[in-house]
Design an enzyme around this catalytic site. Structure first.
Site, PDB file in Angstrom:
ATOM      1  N   ARG A  19       0.794  -1.233   0.000  1.00 34.68           N
ATOM      2  CA  ARG A  19       0.000   0.000   0.000  1.00 34.68           C
ATOM      3  C   ARG A  19       0.819   1.271   0.000  1.00 34.68           C
ATOM      4  NH1 ARG A  19      -2.550  -3.263   3.699  1.00 34.68           N
ATOM      5  NH2 ARG A  19      -4.031  -4.571   2.562  1.00 34.68           N
ATOM      6  N   ASP A  38     -14.347 -11.017  11.907  1.00 32.70           N
ATOM      7  CA  ASP A  38     -13.314 -10.345  11.108  1.00 32.70           C
ATOM      8  C   ASP A  38     -13.631  -8.864  10.954  1.00 32.70           C
ATOM      9  OD1 ASP A  38     -11.055  -9.876   9.646  1.00 32.70           O
ATOM     10  OD2 ASP A  38     -11.561 -11.171   7.969  1.00 32.70           O
ATOM     11  N   MET A  94       2.140 -20.393  -6.499  1.00 27.90           N
ATOM     12  CA  MET A  94       1.254 -21.495  -6.097  1.00 27.90           C
ATOM     13  C   MET A  94       2.099 -22.524  -5.365  1.00 27.90           C
ATOM     14  SD  MET A  94      -1.531 -23.142  -5.883  1.00 27.90           S
ATOM     15  CE  MET A  94      -1.961 -24.850  -5.523  1.00 27.90           C
TER      16      MET A  94
END
Length: 681
Positions: A120, A311, A649
């Site tokens: 960010r 959450d 992955m």
């Protein structure tokens, strides 16, 4: 290269910023000023002439994942970051690349990231640029050359197997750089650390949950941990998982009070593994915590969602300002966290001044203003079975920044209208890889799922924090949209999931300008001025957490990220994107010896983080389109053996047995067949 020479010395903007002020012309701090208002006092671009706004220049990055960074601009240079924590420095007038730095984050770090390999943004102090990396480092770079100055590992190694990441931007607080971390869902203990900006030496560390082993840490928070926090937790599985409470995004420094406000995240695992007999608030989960930035000493806290079960993080953007409330001027801190309430606090004491829903809320019927606690709805903790609640775990507002205009007195919030289903996982066992939250995500029938998707939308809400209500609202067809910027030209800028950067009249929400960026936007814009010319800049590139929720965001392939910069009279053109080919495989005749029903549970525990619920995400490797579905052997080579580890992955050989992997293939095949019958592309 004239801008590089100028960057040798600290600019007036950076000197002012270190004192709590902000230059009118530059965007030298994450929220432009320490108060994080994201308000630009520039008004050259305004409601009367915004139609003349055009592209000045653009820069295209190699990264095709989600772009969430707020650019930093000072001394004629823009500094920004992209996925995998790579940093760029560009000439802010021309877009010329000055330098780039790749911290070489190992791709297996993606397995510890809840929400893509995003970053960010960076921080800037004098002649240094600071970035937190996905694998947990804090790095200082020379702002002129991009050369490494120092690097520290911020990860707590006292307990092995902790899966920490950093996705948030560092904050500059006087002579220190402050950074938090992420990973609550995977089983970590949250904390914030301050480092000396010159040397990288650790100054202090503040833990946001108690030590699972009950011992002191030698941290500034030890006394409050022993006297206040520890008693709000009961013995349980959290002592293995760490408890959560990570500060993965927002922090705000207030020079007026010399307080640093930290937004703390969700618990891990969920509350019934943290509270004996349903008792205990589990501090400092889902809380705003004020500390002394010089020492890290605790000052006050306010908990938005006690004993978090949903959450409902309080890591969302916090804005400091002054408001007149009941005829009295108050120094306030404002936040719209995930739980759907807009909070106004006295930033000196933490006193709750107001708490009003800014989005639909069903988990609670209100907030008791005497105690500051939410009034829970029936079955809010889903103790008697599955609960369908609003907001869902993505929250009514997430990391996308809101902004505040002192001209209009309004806060401009990117709102997410999205519910969620919660159920306890009766078979929960902590795993070394993947999420450890101990909840089950219910799978809905197609007709019910269609209704849920239709109700999952977004809004831009202009919120009056004094009156506690919306003044105007813009409806969005998708729930995931970008952060906001408001200017003295009475304009609100926001990008959206459809790929448009839009300017709205800040007083009434009327759309007055739009630009088609060619791909989705989730990042917030900034504004700056050079040589008398005002610019608007924004990172574009779709991804992040919301992109894993299939069929409630635009179904598009990943595109390379771009930095787009606009000015009045701009005539530049960015070339159209060339989408990569993507076609579903024909699953007719493909069979599996696995059990799809068992595979659903395995999928939700292991795969849904990246590939979405109902195996339905096209953005981040839609498994229904995977060629590996064609055979058990191909599937095992990827899922168990790690054939695609270089692409992020990872291999699940230590988590899944071959039989469990085949059950997951059977489950994905079931969805692929359903998709094929519906003719979905």
């Amino acid at each position: 290269m004239k801008k590089l020479a100028a960057a040798v010395l600290a600019s007036t903007a950076l000197i002012l910023a270190s004192c709590g002020q902000a230059s009118t012309d530059e965007w030298a701090l994450h929220g432009r000023d320490h108060q994080e208002q994201r308000y630009s006092p520039l008004d050259q671009i305004n409601r009367e002439n915004v139609a003349q706004l055009g592209l000045a220049w653009h820069y295209q990055f190699e990264s095709d994942r989600g772009q969430e960074a707020t650019p930093i601009q000072a001394d004629g240079v823009i500094y920004t970051s992209v996925a995998w924590s790579v940093v760029y420095a560009l000439d802010a007038e021309t877009g010329e690349l000055l330098w780039s730095y790749d911290p070489q984050v190992p791709r297996e770090a993606l397995a510890d990231a809840c929400c893509d390999a995003v970053n960010r943004g960076v921080a800037l102090r004098r002649d240094r640029v600071f970035v937190g990396t996905l694998d947990g480092r804090l790095i200082a770079l020379n702002s002129r050359t991009g050369e490494l100055v120092w690097s520290v590992d911020t990860v707590d190694h006292s307990v092995p197997g902790r899966h920490y990441t950093i996705t948030g931007a560092p904050r500059v607080v006087k002579d220190k750089i402050v950074i938090g971390n992420a990973g609550a869902e995977f089983g970590v203990r949250g904390y914030v650390t301050a480092y000396d900006a010159a040397s990288g030496e650790q100054a202090w560390r503040f833990y946001l949950t108690p030590n699972p082993e009950g011992r002191a840490d030698g941290a500034a928070s030890d006394d409050v941990m022993r006297d206040v926090v520890q008693q709000t937790w009961s013995p349980g599985e959290w002592t293995i998982s760490g408890g959560g409470g990570t500060a993965w995004d927002s922090m705000t420094y207030d020079p007026d009070t010399n307080l640093l406000f930290i937004g703390a995240g969700n618990g891990s695992p969920f509350d019934f593994y943290r509270r004996s007999g349903g008792q205990g608030d589990n501090l400092f989960l889902s809380s705003i915590v004020a500390v002394n930035p010089d020492t890290g000493a605790y000052v006050w806290h306010y908990q938005t969602s006690p004993s978090d079960s949903w959450d409902y993080t309080a890591t969302q953007h916090m804005i400091a300002t002054r408001l007149t409330i009941n005829g009295q001027e108050r120094d306030v801190l404002m936040q719209a966290p995930k739980n759907g309430y807009f909070y106004v606090l006295d930033r000196r004491t933490g006193e709750l001044l107001s708490a009003t829903p800014y989005a639909p809320v069903t988990w609670s019927t209100g907030v008791d203003m005497e105690t500051g606690r939410p009034i829970l709805a029936e079955n809010a903790h889903y103790q008697t079975g599955t609960a369908l609640l609003q907001p869902g775990p993505f929250g009514a507002h997430s990391w996308q920044a809101m902004s505040f205009s002192p001209r209009t007195g309004l806060v401009y919030i990117p709102v997410q209208l999205m519910g969620g289903g919660y159920a306890r996982d009766p078979n929960f066992q902590r795993r070394p890889v993947g999420q450890n939250v101990a909840i089950q995500l219910p799978e809905f029938p197609q007709d019910q799922l269609a209704a849920i998707r239709a109700a999952t939308t977004g809004q831009l809400v202009a919120w009056d924090p004094v009156a506690g209500r919306a003044r105007w609202t813009v409806e969005h067809p998708y729930f995931l949209n970008g952060g906001t910027l408001v200017t003295a030209g009475d304009l609100v800028f926001q990008g959206n999931a459809e790929g448009h950067l839009v300017a709205y009249d800040a007083t009434n929400g009327e759309q007055v300008w739009s630009y088609d960026a060619g791909t989705g936007i989730i990042a917030p814009p900034i504004s700056y001025r050079i040589n008398g010319q005002q610019y608007i800049a924004i990172m574009v590139g779709f991804g992040g957490a919301g992109a894993i929720v299939g069929r409630v965001v635009p179904d598009r392939p990943r595109m390379p990220g771009r930095l787009l910069v606009f000015r009045l009279g701009g005539t530049a053109e960015a070339p159209a994107y060339d989408p990569p080919p993507s076609a579903p495989i024909d699953v007719t005749g493909i069979t599996s010896r696995g059990n799809a029903d068992l595979g659903m549970a395995e999928y939700n525990r292991t795969c849904a983080t990246c590939h979405g619920g109902n195996a339905s995400v096209a953005y981040n490797a839609d498994l229904r389109r995977s060629g590996a579905l064609r055979s058990e052997e191909l599937w095992r080579s990827v899922v168990i053996d790690g054939a695609l580890e270089d692409n992020g992955m990872i291999a699940f050989r230590d988590v899944l047995t071959p039989r469990e992997a085949e059950n997951i293939r059977a489950y994905v095949l079931r969805h692929a067949r359903q998709s094929q019958r519906r003719g979905e592309e």
